[in-house]
Design an enzyme around this catalytic site. Sequence first.
Site, mmCIF file in Angstrom:
data_model
loop_
_atom_site.group_PDB
_atom_site.id
_atom_site.type_symbol
_atom_site.label_atom_id
_atom_site.label_comp_id
_atom_site.label_asym_id
_atom_site.label_seq_id
_atom_site.Cartn_x
_atom_site.Cartn_y
_atom_site.Cartn_z
ATOM 1 N N GLY A 11 0.787 -1.232 0.000
ATOM 2 C CA GLY A 11 0.000 0.000 0.000
ATOM 3 C C GLY A 11 0.815 1.276 0.000
ATOM 4 N N SER A 12 2.005 1.260 -0.599
ATOM 5 C CA SER A 12 2.798 2.497 -0.609
ATOM 6 C C SER A 12 2.160 3.560 -1.505
ATOM 7 C CB SER A 12 4.235 2.222 -1.036
ATOM 8 O OG SER A 12 4.324 1.878 -2.395
ATOM 9 N N MET A 24 -3.370 -6.746 -7.553
ATOM 10 C CA MET A 24 -2.704 -7.754 -8.383
ATOM 11 C C MET A 24 -3.656 -8.853 -8.846
ATOM 12 S SD MET A 24 0.169 -6.340 -8.464
ATOM 13 C CE MET A 24 1.165 -7.592 -9.274
ATOM 14 N N ARG A 25 -4.730 -8.448 -9.481
ATOM 15 C CA ARG A 25 -5.660 -9.418 -10.061
ATOM 16 C C ARG A 25 -6.031 -8.966 -11.462
ATOM 17 N NH1 ARG A 25 -6.151 -14.273 -8.346
ATOM 18 N NH2 ARG A 25 -8.280 -14.371 -9.141
ATOM 19 N N HIS A 41 1.224 1.492 -13.251
ATOM 20 C CA HIS A 41 2.016 0.336 -13.685
ATOM 21 C C HIS A 41 3.493 0.693 -13.637
ATOM 22 C CE1 HIS A 41 2.894 -3.417 -15.724
ATOM 23 N NE2 HIS A 41 3.701 -2.755 -16.536
ATOM 24 N N THR A 71 -8.656 -0.672 -19.312
ATOM 25 C CA THR A 71 -9.544 -1.242 -20.326
ATOM 26 C C THR A 71 -9.410 -2.754 -20.281
ATOM 27 O OG1 THR A 71 -7.862 -1.157 -22.077
ATOM 28 C CG2 THR A 71 -9.280 0.798 -21.806
ATOM 29 N N GLN A 110 8.784 7.744 -8.180
ATOM 30 C CA GLN A 110 8.050 8.470 -9.219
ATOM 31 C C GLN A 110 6.570 8.113 -9.237
ATOM 32 O OE1 GLN A 110 9.507 10.982 -10.873
ATOM 33 N NE2 GLN A 110 11.269 10.475 -9.581
#
Length: 219
Positions: free
Chosen positions: A11-12, A89-90, A108, A140, A172
């Site tokens: 959770g960063s 992550m799903r 991402h 999407t 970043q």
Amino acid sequence: MPVVILISGSGSNLQSIIDGVQAGDLPIDIRAVISNQAEAHGLQRAKAAGIHTEVVNHRDYPSREDFDRALQAAIDAHEPALVILAGFMRILSHAFVEHYLGRMLNIHPALLPHFPGLNTHERALQDGVQEHGATVHFVTTEVDGGPRVLQARVPVRAGDSPDDLAARVLEQEHRIFPQAIRWFAEGRLKMQYDKVLLDDKPLPTSGIDFADIPADSAD
């Protein structure tokens, strides 16, 4: 703007969003943080900030579609205008993605379209690229293939390990994700078909390079 944030791990990125809200820089109301992992540390971050948390464990459902229906019901109970994937992550089903099309953002850890999917830092090093980075994009049905909003670049240095590169990229991520969320919450950012509009002007297909945003105009 009411939002729901989905997480799977530490959770960063969630913390960077919480920090933005607490600083008065993000005009959003985090209605809930939902994880598919009960042990996700991000849930503790949310609780520490007084944010409602829930777990919808994918292991409790016989299929991806069943899990996605349960997750969608949990999200929609909070009536969000935006769903934020902050390290979730799903892979989501087409029906789920279509339900939130144009109102779901993801971060991402790569300069998309390069290195979609997992293990981005290892793959970047293996390919010998000279720069790497992070991308905010609308979600999407194509995994990591939605229209791009913002990118931030970092150099790849001699002797970098995947962890070295990941740390540089994560710094970043914590800058560009809150910025994109802020634009959306202020009504400046939207997805129109396969394009992204900021202040009603189409962005380049690569999105905006964060380095190109003047410090006094990011807001």
